[in-house]
Write a protein that holds these residues in place. Sequence first.
Motif, PDB file in Angstrom:
ATOM      1  N   SER A  60       0.825  -1.042  -0.056  1.00  0.00           N
ATOM      2  CA  SER A  60      -0.103   0.043  -0.206  1.00  0.00           C
ATOM      3  C   SER A  60       0.786   1.203   0.033  1.00  0.00           C
ATOM      4  O   SER A  60       0.341   2.357  -0.176  1.00  0.00           O
ATOM      5  N   PHE A  61       2.049   1.023   0.126  1.00  0.00           N
ATOM      6  CA  PHE A  61       3.171   2.288   0.355  1.00  0.00           C
ATOM      7  C   PHE A  61       3.738   2.365  -1.081  1.00  0.00           C
ATOM      8  O   PHE A  61       4.630   1.388  -1.528  1.00  0.00           O
ATOM      9  N   PRO A  62       3.441   3.549  -1.800  1.00  0.00           N
ATOM     10  CA  PRO A  62       4.110   3.635  -2.898  1.00  0.00           C
ATOM     11  C   PRO A  62       5.648   3.969  -3.085  1.00  0.00           C
ATOM     12  O   PRO A  62       5.953   4.402  -1.891  1.00  0.00           O
ATOM     13  N   PRO A  63       6.407   3.774  -3.893  1.00  0.00           N
ATOM     14  CA  PRO A  63       5.966   3.243  -5.397  1.00  0.00           C
ATOM     15  C   PRO A  63       5.804   1.749  -5.455  1.00  0.00           C
ATOM     16  O   PRO A  63       6.112   1.132  -6.441  1.00  0.00           O
ATOM     17  N   LEU A  64       5.565   0.909  -4.418  1.00  0.00           N
ATOM     18  CA  LEU A  64       5.541  -0.664  -4.591  1.00  0.00           C
ATOM     19  C   LEU A  64       4.352  -0.817  -5.304  1.00  0.00           C
ATOM     20  O   LEU A  64       3.223  -0.197  -5.356  1.00  0.00           O
ATOM     21  N   THR A 110      -6.355  -4.842   2.062  1.00  0.00           N
ATOM     22  CA  THR A 110      -6.313  -3.391   1.587  1.00  0.00           C
ATOM     23  C   THR A 110      -6.936  -2.420   2.599  1.00  0.00           C
ATOM     24  O   THR A 110      -6.517  -1.208   2.708  1.00  0.00           O
ATOM     25  N   TRP A 111      -7.735  -2.702   3.252  1.00  0.00           N
ATOM     26  CA  TRP A 111      -8.264  -1.559   4.537  1.00  0.00           C
ATOM     27  C   TRP A 111      -7.308  -1.336   5.240  1.00  0.00           C
ATOM     28  O   TRP A 111      -6.944  -0.305   5.987  1.00  0.00           O
ATOM     29  N   LEU A 112      -6.538  -2.399   6.031  1.00  0.00           N
ATOM     30  CA  LEU A 112      -5.325  -2.184   6.668  1.00  0.00           C
ATOM     31  C   LEU A 112      -4.290  -1.487   6.173  1.00  0.00           C
ATOM     32  O   LEU A 112      -3.647  -0.449   6.969  1.00  0.00           O
ATOM     33  N   GLY A 113      -3.894  -1.879   4.955  1.00  0.00           N
ATOM     34  CA  GLY A 113      -2.788  -1.141   4.053  1.00  0.00           C
ATOM     35  C   GLY A 113      -3.103   0.337   4.240  1.00  0.00           C
ATOM     36  O   GLY A 113      -2.220   1.299   4.283  1.00  0.00           O
ATOM     37  N   GLU A 114      -4.518   0.658   3.536  1.00  0.00           N
ATOM     38  CA  GLU A 114      -4.572   2.114   3.470  1.00  0.00           C
ATOM     39  C   GLU A 114      -4.717   2.873   4.681  1.00  0.00           C
ATOM     40  O   GLU A 114      -4.385   4.130   4.581  1.00  0.00           O
ATOM     41  N   LEU A 115      -5.094   2.306   5.860  1.00  0.00           N
ATOM     42  CA  LEU A 115      -5.134   3.005   7.278  1.00  0.00           C
ATOM     43  C   LEU A 115      -3.836   3.495   7.449  1.00  0.00           C
ATOM     44  O   LEU A 115      -3.417   4.476   8.057  1.00  0.00           O
ATOM     45  N   LEU A 162      -1.088   3.760   5.528  1.00  0.00           N
ATOM     46  CA  LEU A 162      -0.577   4.845   4.677  1.00  0.00           C
ATOM     47  C   LEU A 162      -1.197   6.015   5.151  1.00  0.00           C
ATOM     48  O   LEU A 162      -0.562   7.135   5.129  1.00  0.00           O
ATOM     49  N   PHE A 163      -2.428   6.019   5.448  1.00  0.00           N
ATOM     50  CA  PHE A 163      -3.155   7.339   5.873  1.00  0.00           C
ATOM     51  C   PHE A 163      -2.440   7.892   7.235  1.00  0.00           C
ATOM     52  O   PHE A 163      -2.368   9.041   7.285  1.00  0.00           O
ATOM     53  N   VAL A 164      -2.285   7.079   8.259  1.00  0.00           N
ATOM     54  CA  VAL A 164      -1.634   7.495   9.325  1.00  0.00           C
ATOM     55  C   VAL A 164      -0.218   8.011   9.213  1.00  0.00           C
ATOM     56  O   VAL A 164       0.174   9.204   9.613  1.00  0.00           O
ATOM     57  N   ALA A 165       0.516   7.372   8.148  1.00  0.00           N
ATOM     58  CA  ALA A 165       1.819   7.628   7.995  1.00  0.00           C
ATOM     59  C   ALA A 165       2.096   9.056   7.274  1.00  0.00           C
ATOM     60  O   ALA A 165       2.849   9.883   7.645  1.00  0.00           O
ATOM     61  N   PRO A 191      -5.510   4.436  -5.888  1.00  0.00           N
ATOM     62  CA  PRO A 191      -6.124   4.524  -4.496  1.00  0.00           C
ATOM     63  C   PRO A 191      -4.999   5.044  -3.397  1.00  0.00           C
ATOM     64  O   PRO A 191      -5.241   5.848  -2.510  1.00  0.00           O
ATOM     65  N   HIS A 192      -3.819   4.658  -3.616  1.00  0.00           N
ATOM     66  CA  HIS A 192      -2.729   4.969  -2.849  1.00  0.00           C
ATOM     67  C   HIS A 192      -2.492   6.686  -2.922  1.00  0.00           C
ATOM     68  O   HIS A 192      -2.177   7.208  -2.018  1.00  0.00           O
ATOM     69  N   PHE A 193      -2.697   7.150  -4.014  1.00  0.00           N
ATOM     70  CA  PHE A 193      -2.355   8.615  -4.269  1.00  0.00           C
ATOM     71  C   PHE A 193      -3.590   9.332  -3.679  1.00  0.00           C
ATOM     72  O   PHE A 193      -3.256  10.462  -3.125  1.00  0.00           O
ATOM     73  N   THR A 194      -4.765   8.777  -3.768  1.00  0.00           N
ATOM     74  CA  THR A 194      -6.010   9.450  -3.249  1.00  0.00           C
ATOM     75  C   THR A 194      -5.757   9.255  -1.799  1.00  0.00           C
ATOM     76  O   THR A 194      -5.979  10.606  -0.938  1.00  0.00           O
ATOM     77  N   THR A 195      -5.307   8.330  -1.053  1.00  0.00           N
ATOM     78  CA  THR A 195      -4.896   8.317   0.330  1.00  0.00           C
ATOM     79  C   THR A 195      -4.201   9.428   0.773  1.00  0.00           C
ATOM     80  O   THR A 195      -4.342  10.033   1.915  1.00  0.00           O
ATOM     81  N   ALA A 196      -3.077   9.523  -0.004  1.00  0.00           N
ATOM     82  CA  ALA A 196      -1.885  10.627   0.353  1.00  0.00           C
ATOM     83  C   ALA A 196      -2.623  11.708   0.366  1.00  0.00           C
ATOM     84  O   ALA A 196      -2.480  12.919   1.256  1.00  0.00           O
ATOM     85  N   VAL A 197      -3.188  12.187  -0.691  1.00  0.00           N
ATOM     86  CA  VAL A 197      -4.091  13.546  -0.661  1.00  0.00           C
ATOM     87  C   VAL A 197      -5.093  13.641   0.522  1.00  0.00           C
ATOM     88  O   VAL A 197      -5.156  14.711   0.842  1.00  0.00           O
TER      89      VAL A 197
END
Length: 251
Positions: free
Chosen positions: A102-106, A133-138, A140-143, A187-193
């Motif tokens: 979930s952490f780009p650029p992976l 997916t849900w835990l990975g996006e969470l 990334l969001f926290v980071a 989705p990973h870019f959306t999460t970062a934004v």
Amino acid sequence: MSARNPSLDSIARARAGGARTPSPTPSEREALAPPRPLKERLRHPTKRELYILGIVLVALAIAITIAKLHDKIAYGLQPLGQWMRHHRGGWAIPVAFLIVMSFPPLAGHELVATMCGLTWGLGLGFLIVCLGTWLGELALFVACRYFLTKRGERYERKNIQFATLAAVIREGGFKIILMARFSAIPPHFTTAVLATCGTSMPKFLLATFLALPRQFAPVYIGYTLEQSIEGGTFSSSSRLTAPSKLFIAID
């Protein structure tokens, strides 16, 4: 009360006080410039357009190669799936991979989801992918919220496209957040934004949960591959015996 873009606030104060509006930045000039015709883009492409074209061509080449070798790839991944399925806690392996990816650029999220469908079928495979997916996006969001917020604010002052996107997310509320999760934006870019724009965590978690059905397609592809393997549609030349020997030795 929603936060506003500092650059937009400074322009509004300048206009209210009768002061001269500052000159546009390079990113603002680029955004305000009229779009170039298609013929001119084809004759004189910019460096950015060439980079995008190169990425698209590489992605197409990889997709075509995988499509031609999907039988061998499916049969090659089957021993790994059987090993995980018959070991306690094997489901946690793809979950861990999905969190890390979930952490780009992976990349490789779709491959793991296909593997889950190939191993656990539609029901359990889809649940495993949703959890990872849900835990990975969470994560990334926290980071991004705790480590990239200041950088996002600086980038927002320099790039008008990013500032506009951030303003739309802040003003649009939950509907815009949910639309962003279902959009074609990665989705990973959306999460970062969303994390750097001050989106509340409950809204993000709910929107991410409602967008989980997007993960069903690669799981279904893996399920159909598993059905084709059980149906004996693979030719003898496509069967890879090396992975089977490897995981038997590990077991």
